[in-house]
Design an enzyme around this catalytic site. Structure first.
Site, PDB file in Angstrom:
ATOM      1  CG  ASN A 209      25.232  -0.459  80.536  1.00 12.94           C
ATOM      2  OD1 ASN A 209      26.196  -1.154  80.262  1.00 12.94           O
ATOM      3  ND2 ASN A 209      24.199  -0.318  79.714  1.00 12.94           N
ATOM      4  CG  ASP A 278      15.927  -1.339  80.712  1.00 13.65           C
ATOM      5  OD1 ASP A 278      16.043  -2.099  79.737  1.00 13.65           O
ATOM      6  OD2 ASP A 278      16.113  -1.706  81.889  1.00 13.65           O
ATOM      7  CG  PHE A 322      23.813 -12.933  79.057  1.00 13.27           C
ATOM      8  CD1 PHE A 322      23.717 -13.649  77.888  1.00 13.27           C
ATOM      9  CD2 PHE A 322      24.892 -13.161  79.905  1.00 13.27           C
ATOM     10  CE1 PHE A 322      24.680 -14.583  77.548  1.00 13.27           C
ATOM     11  CE2 PHE A 322      25.861 -14.096  79.569  1.00 13.27           C
ATOM     12  CZ  PHE A 322      25.761 -14.805  78.392  1.00 13.27           C
ATOM     13  CE  LYS A 340      13.490  -9.045  78.610  1.00  8.21           C
ATOM     14  NZ  LYS A 340      14.525  -8.075  78.359  1.00  8.21           N
TER      15      LYS A 340
HETATM   16  N1  CTP Z   1      17.374  -6.563  76.445  1.00  4.90           N
HETATM   17  C1  CTP Z   1      17.019  -6.125  75.184  1.00  4.90           C
HETATM   18  N2  CTP Z   1      16.496  -4.888  75.007  1.00  4.90           N
HETATM   19  C2  CTP Z   1      16.285  -4.065  76.058  1.00  4.90           C
HETATM   20  C3  CTP Z   1      16.641  -4.492  77.345  1.00  4.90           C
HETATM   21  C4  CTP Z   1      17.183  -5.752  77.506  1.00  4.90           C
HETATM   22  O1  CTP Z   1      17.188  -6.886  74.224  1.00  4.90           O
HETATM   23  N3  CTP Z   1      15.762  -2.879  75.851  1.00  4.90           N
HETATM   24  C5  CTP Z   1      17.938  -7.916  76.607  1.00  4.90           C
HETATM   25  C6  CTP Z   1      19.361  -7.941  77.116  1.00  4.90           C
HETATM   26  O2  CTP Z   1      20.283  -7.942  76.042  1.00  4.90           O
HETATM   27  C7  CTP Z   1      19.402  -9.222  77.921  1.00  4.90           C
HETATM   28  C8  CTP Z   1      17.988  -9.400  78.417  1.00  4.90           C
HETATM   29  O3  CTP Z   1      17.158  -8.585  77.579  1.00  4.90           O
HETATM   30  O4  CTP Z   1      19.705 -10.349  77.133  1.00  4.90           O
HETATM   31  C9  CTP Z   1      17.775  -9.000  79.832  1.00  4.90           C
HETATM   32  O5  CTP Z   1      18.258  -7.704  80.044  1.00  4.90           O
HETATM   33  P1  CTP Z   1      18.080  -6.975  81.445  1.00  4.90           P
HETATM   34  O6  CTP Z   1      18.560  -5.561  81.322  1.00  4.90           O
HETATM   35  O7  CTP Z   1      18.659  -7.829  82.531  1.00  4.90           O
HETATM   36  O8  CTP Z   1      16.517  -7.067  81.621  1.00  4.90           O
HETATM   37  P2  CTP Z   1      15.359  -6.055  81.435  1.00  4.90           P
HETATM   38  O9  CTP Z   1      14.310  -6.771  80.656  1.00  4.90           O
HETATM   39  O10 CTP Z   1      15.831  -4.755  80.872  1.00  4.90           O
HETATM   40  O11 CTP Z   1      14.863  -5.898  82.927  1.00  4.90           O
HETATM   41  P3  CTP Z   1      15.403  -4.994  84.146  1.00  4.90           P
HETATM   42  O12 CTP Z   1      16.345  -3.965  83.543  1.00  4.90           O
HETATM   43  O13 CTP Z   1      14.155  -4.407  84.680  1.00  4.90           O
HETATM   44  O14 CTP Z   1      16.077  -5.925  85.087  1.00  4.90           O
END
Ligand code: CTP
Length: 410
Positions: A209, A278, A322, A340
């Protein structure tokens, strides 16, 4: 903030020496115990008596004076200082400090010091723009010396440009911030995750990303500057790791997961700026995938949600997440914070100009448990990092981090 602080002011030769009288007076008024050192050239501009009167102490001018009691003067000055301010700092003293030359009192005290050093250059515009001076300033910045950039305007020599000593208000503000930010996180262990993760498809391709890592590196640098022990778990970025920070480089979400879990119990604060993928390809092909049909389907499986898992394990730790969003920022952010179980979520709309991936600035909203939201203006990522750390300190004050327990348990 300055009450009881020992501030040593090193004055080198330049027309701006007369302005330092006001600075010394303001430092004394702020409660600091101020010692003044002057080079021979500085004394050509203003006599030591002025600074002796304002500081209430003799002015130090000579490397080879032994004070009563036999102490070694330059070592005593260096070790007793909480901050050394070189003001005005000539190209000469900057060059000496940058190149390890200690041939007079000021350069020797700076070399023997372990406290923060703030340098306030003032010189002719061409001297300031000289690549050698610029290189010296860059190498000192890399070594964590603090600077207040000179102002722009008409210089005493008649030239116009950057080179005049910064306004005293700006210097005072910087002194206050260096004094405040050195040490208020002392005793805390902070884990920061930063950058993207990279999920291999085959030996030559991957899914990733747009995260640059700048926000996480800013948090790591700010926390280290404030005295925390910092562990930075970083996906691939083009950034230089901040000084004094332990770095664990990782590539995939699975590697980040193992690194975070392995160290979680020994930290007090986790700031998860990383943009974790993800999903990852179910299998990474051993050989390069050859071009075949008109379409290619890659089957993906979910990566673990590292932050969600941390929240189920957390004991004394403060968790900061974040969220990078492109729509419904507040609603999505509140949901993530709840899901979370975070202490703070920093949300930003990455589609706004001046925010998001690769930029030096961010426009963030701080989302707190219970739904309170604070909207911050556009600010530099470093300023946002400090703001986040301030919030973490507030948690500490209201008892969410038991600092003494944490120090003893380490
Ligand atoms: N995060 C994490 N592990 C993952 C995905 C996200 O620890 N597999 C953490 C990121 O480091 C960030 C927070 O969760 O601090 C939110 O990440 P974000 O990508 O915005 O949220 P998601 O829970 O993945 O939701 P979405 O992608 O559906 O918006």
């Amino acid at each position: 903030m300055l009450a009881g602080k020992n501030i040593t002011v090193g004055i080198t030769g330049g027309i701006a020496v007369f302005k330092v009288a006001q600075l010394v007076s303001s430092l004394v008024a702020g409660g600091a115990d101020v010692r003044v050192m002057m080079t021979r050239s500085a004394q050509e501009f203003v006599r030591p008596l002025t600074f002796q009167t304002l500081s209430g102490h003799q002015v130090y001018t000579d490397l080879f004076v032994r004070p009563a009691g036999g102490a070694v003067q330059h070592i005593e000055l260096a070790t007793s200082s909480d901050l050394i301010v070189l003001v005005p700092a000539t190209a000469n003293v900057i060059g000496k400090v940058a190149n390890g030359i200690a041939d007079d009192l000021i350069s020797t005290v700076v070399m023997a010091a372990t406290c923060p050093v703030l340098i306030c250059p003032a010189m002719n515009v061409n001297m300031y723009n000289n690549p050698i001076v610029k290189r010296n300033i860059t190498s000192l910045r890399d070594l964590n010396y603090h600077f207040v950039e000179p102002g722009v305007g008409r210089l005493a020599c008649g030239a116009e440009g950057r080179g005049r000593l910064a306004d005293l208000d700006i210097i005072m503000e910087k002194i206050n911030s260096v004094m405040a930010v050195n040490g208020d996180l002392h005793g805390l262990s902070v884990m920061v995750t930063a950058g993207p993760t990279v999920e291999p498809i085959d030996p030559v391709r991957y899914i990733t990303n747009r995260s640059s890592g700048k926000m996480g590196y800013a948090v790591a640098e700010a926390a280290a500057g404030r005295g925390a022990r910092v562990l930075l778990i970083s996906g691939p970025t083009a950034l230089k790791p901040p000084l004094g920070v332990e770095v664990i480089p990782v590539e995939t979400a699975a590697e980040m997961y193992s690194a975070v879990m392995g160290r979680f119990s020994s930290v007090d604060v986790v700031v998860k700026t990383a943009a974790v993928a993800d999903y990852r390809p179910v299998t990474a092909a051993k050989q390069k995938i050859k071009k075949q049909g008109e379409t290619l389907t890659i089957e993906m499986e979910k990566n673990p949600d590292i932050l969600a898992e941390l929240s189920s394990m957390k004991k004394h730790q403060v968790l900061v997440g974040f969220a990078a969003e492109t729509e419904d920022l507040e609603q999505n952010a509140r949901l993530k914070l709840e899901k979370k179980n975070l202490d703070l979520l920093v949300a930003n709309d990455v589609s706004l100009p001046g925010a998001g991936f690769g930029k030096d600035t961010n426009i963030a909203k701080l989302v707190f448990p219970g739904g309170r939201i604070v909207s911050l203006p556009k600010m530099d990522k470093s300023a946002l990092a400090h703001r986040i750390l301030d919030e973490i300190l507030t948690f500490r004050k209201v008892g969410k981090i038991n600092l003494f327990y944490n120090i003893e348990s380490r």
